[in-house]
Design a protein around this motif. Structure first.
Motif, PDB file in Angstrom:
ATOM      1  N   ALA A  40      34.768   8.834  38.950  1.00 29.34           N
ATOM      2  CA  ALA A  40      34.673   9.888  39.930  1.00 29.34           C
ATOM      3  C   ALA A  40      34.168  11.122  39.108  1.00 29.34           C
ATOM      4  O   ALA A  40      33.320  12.005  39.580  1.00 29.34           O
ATOM      5  CB  ALA A  40      35.625  10.209  40.787  1.00 29.34           C
ATOM      6  N   ILE A  41      35.132  11.324  38.001  1.00 23.67           N
ATOM      7  CA  ILE A  41      35.060  12.712  37.321  1.00 23.67           C
ATOM      8  C   ILE A  41      33.625  12.518  36.439  1.00 23.67           C
ATOM      9  O   ILE A  41      33.124  13.428  36.365  1.00 23.67           O
ATOM     10  CB  ILE A  41      36.202  12.548  36.203  1.00 23.67           C
ATOM     11  CG1 ILE A  41      37.463  12.866  36.916  1.00 23.67           C
ATOM     12  CG2 ILE A  41      35.841  13.621  35.215  1.00 23.67           C
ATOM     13  CD1 ILE A  41      38.590  12.823  36.142  1.00 23.67           C
ATOM     14  N   GLU A  42      33.348  11.320  36.284  1.00 18.87           N
ATOM     15  CA  GLU A  42      32.149  11.044  35.099  1.00 18.87           C
ATOM     16  C   GLU A  42      30.849  11.676  35.936  1.00 18.87           C
ATOM     17  O   GLU A  42      29.718  12.047  35.617  1.00 18.87           O
ATOM     18  CB  GLU A  42      32.063   9.727  34.892  1.00 18.87           C
ATOM     19  CG  GLU A  42      31.041   9.382  33.539  1.00 18.87           C
ATOM     20  CD  GLU A  42      31.070   8.080  33.082  1.00 18.87           C
ATOM     21  OE1 GLU A  42      30.623   7.915  31.842  1.00 18.87           O
ATOM     22  OE2 GLU A  42      31.691   7.205  33.691  1.00 18.87           O
ATOM     23  N   PHE A  81      36.283  16.041  27.480  1.00 14.36           N
ATOM     24  CA  PHE A  81      36.541  14.797  26.755  1.00 14.36           C
ATOM     25  C   PHE A  81      35.871  13.754  27.363  1.00 14.36           C
ATOM     26  O   PHE A  81      35.770  13.752  28.646  1.00 14.36           O
ATOM     27  CB  PHE A  81      38.088  14.408  26.743  1.00 14.36           C
ATOM     28  CG  PHE A  81      38.751  15.310  25.547  1.00 14.36           C
ATOM     29  CD1 PHE A  81      37.981  15.917  24.630  1.00 14.36           C
ATOM     30  CD2 PHE A  81      40.371  15.358  25.655  1.00 14.36           C
ATOM     31  CE1 PHE A  81      38.851  16.737  23.894  1.00 14.36           C
ATOM     32  CE2 PHE A  81      41.113  16.162  24.970  1.00 14.36           C
ATOM     33  CZ  PHE A  81      40.198  16.597  23.986  1.00 14.36           C
ATOM     34  N   ASN A  82      35.397  12.581  26.842  1.00 15.70           N
ATOM     35  CA  ASN A  82      34.891  11.559  27.575  1.00 15.70           C
ATOM     36  C   ASN A  82      36.083  10.732  28.396  1.00 15.70           C
ATOM     37  O   ASN A  82      37.177  10.850  28.097  1.00 15.70           O
ATOM     38  CB  ASN A  82      34.376  10.351  26.317  1.00 15.70           C
ATOM     39  CG  ASN A  82      33.855   9.208  26.831  1.00 15.70           C
ATOM     40  OD1 ASN A  82      34.593   8.464  27.538  1.00 15.70           O
ATOM     41  ND2 ASN A  82      32.457   9.014  26.490  1.00 15.70           N
ATOM     42  N   PRO A  83      35.481  10.102  29.597  1.00 17.17           N
ATOM     43  CA  PRO A  83      36.482   9.752  30.444  1.00 17.17           C
ATOM     44  C   PRO A  83      37.256   8.670  29.717  1.00 17.17           C
ATOM     45  O   PRO A  83      38.655   8.403  30.024  1.00 17.17           O
ATOM     46  CB  PRO A  83      35.595   9.043  31.209  1.00 17.17           C
ATOM     47  CG  PRO A  83      34.518   9.957  31.628  1.00 17.17           C
ATOM     48  CD  PRO A  83      34.229  10.400  30.003  1.00 17.17           C
ATOM     49  N   ARG A  84      36.943   7.819  28.954  1.00 15.70           N
ATOM     50  CA  ARG A  84      37.878   7.080  28.233  1.00 15.70           C
ATOM     51  C   ARG A  84      38.725   7.632  27.293  1.00 15.70           C
ATOM     52  O   ARG A  84      39.926   7.129  27.177  1.00 15.70           O
ATOM     53  CB  ARG A  84      36.842   6.155  27.408  1.00 15.70           C
ATOM     54  CG  ARG A  84      35.865   5.166  27.924  1.00 15.70           C
ATOM     55  CD  ARG A  84      35.226   4.167  26.950  1.00 15.70           C
ATOM     56  NE  ARG A  84      34.497   4.877  25.915  1.00 15.70           N
ATOM     57  CZ  ARG A  84      33.296   5.260  26.173  1.00 15.70           C
ATOM     58  NH1 ARG A  84      32.565   5.078  27.398  1.00 15.70           N
ATOM     59  NH2 ARG A  84      32.514   5.739  25.059  1.00 15.70           N
ATOM     60  N   VAL A  85      38.555   8.760  26.932  1.00 13.46           N
ATOM     61  CA  VAL A  85      39.553   9.545  26.213  1.00 13.46           C
ATOM     62  C   VAL A  85      40.752   9.943  27.169  1.00 13.46           C
ATOM     63  O   VAL A  85      41.855   9.982  26.832  1.00 13.46           O
ATOM     64  CB  VAL A  85      39.123  10.837  25.320  1.00 13.46           C
ATOM     65  CG1 VAL A  85      40.243  11.567  24.552  1.00 13.46           C
ATOM     66  CG2 VAL A  85      38.080  10.262  24.064  1.00 13.46           C
ATOM     67  N   ILE A  86      40.082  10.566  28.320  1.00 12.54           N
ATOM     68  CA  ILE A  86      41.145  10.764  29.371  1.00 12.54           C
ATOM     69  C   ILE A  86      41.954   9.741  29.648  1.00 12.54           C
ATOM     70  O   ILE A  86      43.385  10.186  29.967  1.00 12.54           O
ATOM     71  CB  ILE A  86      40.524  11.751  30.428  1.00 12.54           C
ATOM     72  CG1 ILE A  86      39.649  12.994  29.978  1.00 12.54           C
ATOM     73  CG2 ILE A  86      41.425  12.066  31.471  1.00 12.54           C
ATOM     74  CD1 ILE A  86      38.589  13.497  30.946  1.00 12.54           C
TER      75      ILE A  86
END
Length: 325
Positions: A49-51, A164-169
């Motif tokens: 959703a954030i992406e 930050f990239n969602p994966r990092v988050i």
């Protein structure tokens, strides 16, 4: 087979409490790991959703249904874990009390030649104020949910604000959850050790004068805390509490006048017998240089601080405080 010395028996006893401790902590870690596993889908949904958002504000993040679902489910999971933790702490404390009473009874009987029967486990639990359900320990355990949720929220908002990239988050969210486990493990382990130590002291008091005090016995293997090393071998009255730090491994050995101090070498003598490389590794270069120059006494390495759960606790004194700067 020759009878063990007091310190040899205490060393073998230390392994028993360590094994019991490890089993409890492993069970808690397994239970806690299920929290993030259960929330994994919620985290992934939120990241997707954030992406899709273009530089979202904090308000936009918090308005997402995926965010609200994650917070709601995380709170429920953490509340359930806290209930499990409270039960585990109580069970671990009772087991540690039993070990503390049995071990201290064995130490007294080894030194005095037998005849001493220690206290009852059930009675001992009532004497430990930090085990009161309405006390600060259980109040602290109940804070795990709120404090962990706060860290998770901050990791999400900071990650988005930093781009930050969602994966990092998602990785940062997992790290934020880890703080709750760290606090749970630290308090559980310390409760076990404190229950064990105080049970031993209560048993010594119950000898009706046979034991007149206790001797601080530190674990000098591995990388010992210098506060504990400084206390190793020191003699204490029965009204003094063994107040080492969180996750401590020290024990109280019985002091019997006819037997004498069972610790043959003080912590300072042990440290001074080490080669310079090992001393520097334990102290750090700056503290080692100051000690070698006679700028502070070895005993000053241990200092007491107040703790709202366990009373006083000892920590290693900083170089700044040692030098009065």
């Amino acid at each position: 087979m020759a009878m063990p010395t007091i310190t040899q028996l205490a060393q073998s006893q230390r392994k028993q409490i360590s094994d019991a401790d490890a089993a409890n902590l492993e069970a808690l870690a397994r239970a806690y790991s299920l929290i993030y596993s259960d929330l994994d889908g919620d985290v992934d949904s939120l990241m997707l959703a954030i992406e899709k958002l273009d530089k979202p504000s904090q308000a936009e993040i918090k308005a997402l249904p995926q965010y609200k679902r994650l917070m709601r489910n995380a709170e429920r999971e953490l509340d359930d874990f806290t209930k499990y933790l409270e039960t585990t702490v109580g069970t671990a404390a009772i087991a540690a009390i039993g070990l503390g009473l049995a071990h201290s009874e064995a130490l007294v009987n080894l030194a005095a030649g037998g005849g001493f029967t220690g206290l009852d486990t059930g009675a001992m639990r009532q004497l430990l104020n930090f085990l009161r359900k309405d006390g600060p320990l259980y109040a602290r355990l109940k804070l795990i949910t709120d404090s962990t949720i706060d860290k998770v929220v901050q990791s999400i908002l900071d990650g988005v604000a930093s781009g930050f990239n969602p994966r990092v988050i998602a990785s940062n969210i997992q790290d934020a959850f880890g703080g709750g486990l760290t606090d749970a493990l630290r308090n559980t382990r310390t409760v076990q050790i404190k229950s064990y130590q105080e049970s031993a002291r209560a048993n010594y008091i119950a000898t009706d004068g046979l034991v007149t005090g206790w001797v601080w016995f530190a674990n000098l293997s591995g990388e010992p805390c210098l506060s504990c090393v400084a206390m190793h071998g020191t003699e204490h009255t029965l009204d003094e509490v063994l107040d080492d730090h969180y996750n401590g491994e020290c024990a109280a050995l019985p002091l019997i006048p006819d037997f004498g101090n069972p610790v043959e070498q003080t912590g300072q003598a042990w440290f001074d017998s080490l080669d310079e490389t090992r001393q520097r590794a334990l102290m750090g270069d700056s503290k080692y240089e100051a000690y070698s120059a006679g700028k502070f006494e070895f005993s000053a390495l241990s200092n007491q601080q107040n703790n709202d759960i366990f009373g006083t606790m000892r920590t290693e004194t900083s170089l700044k405080d040692l030098l009065g700067e």
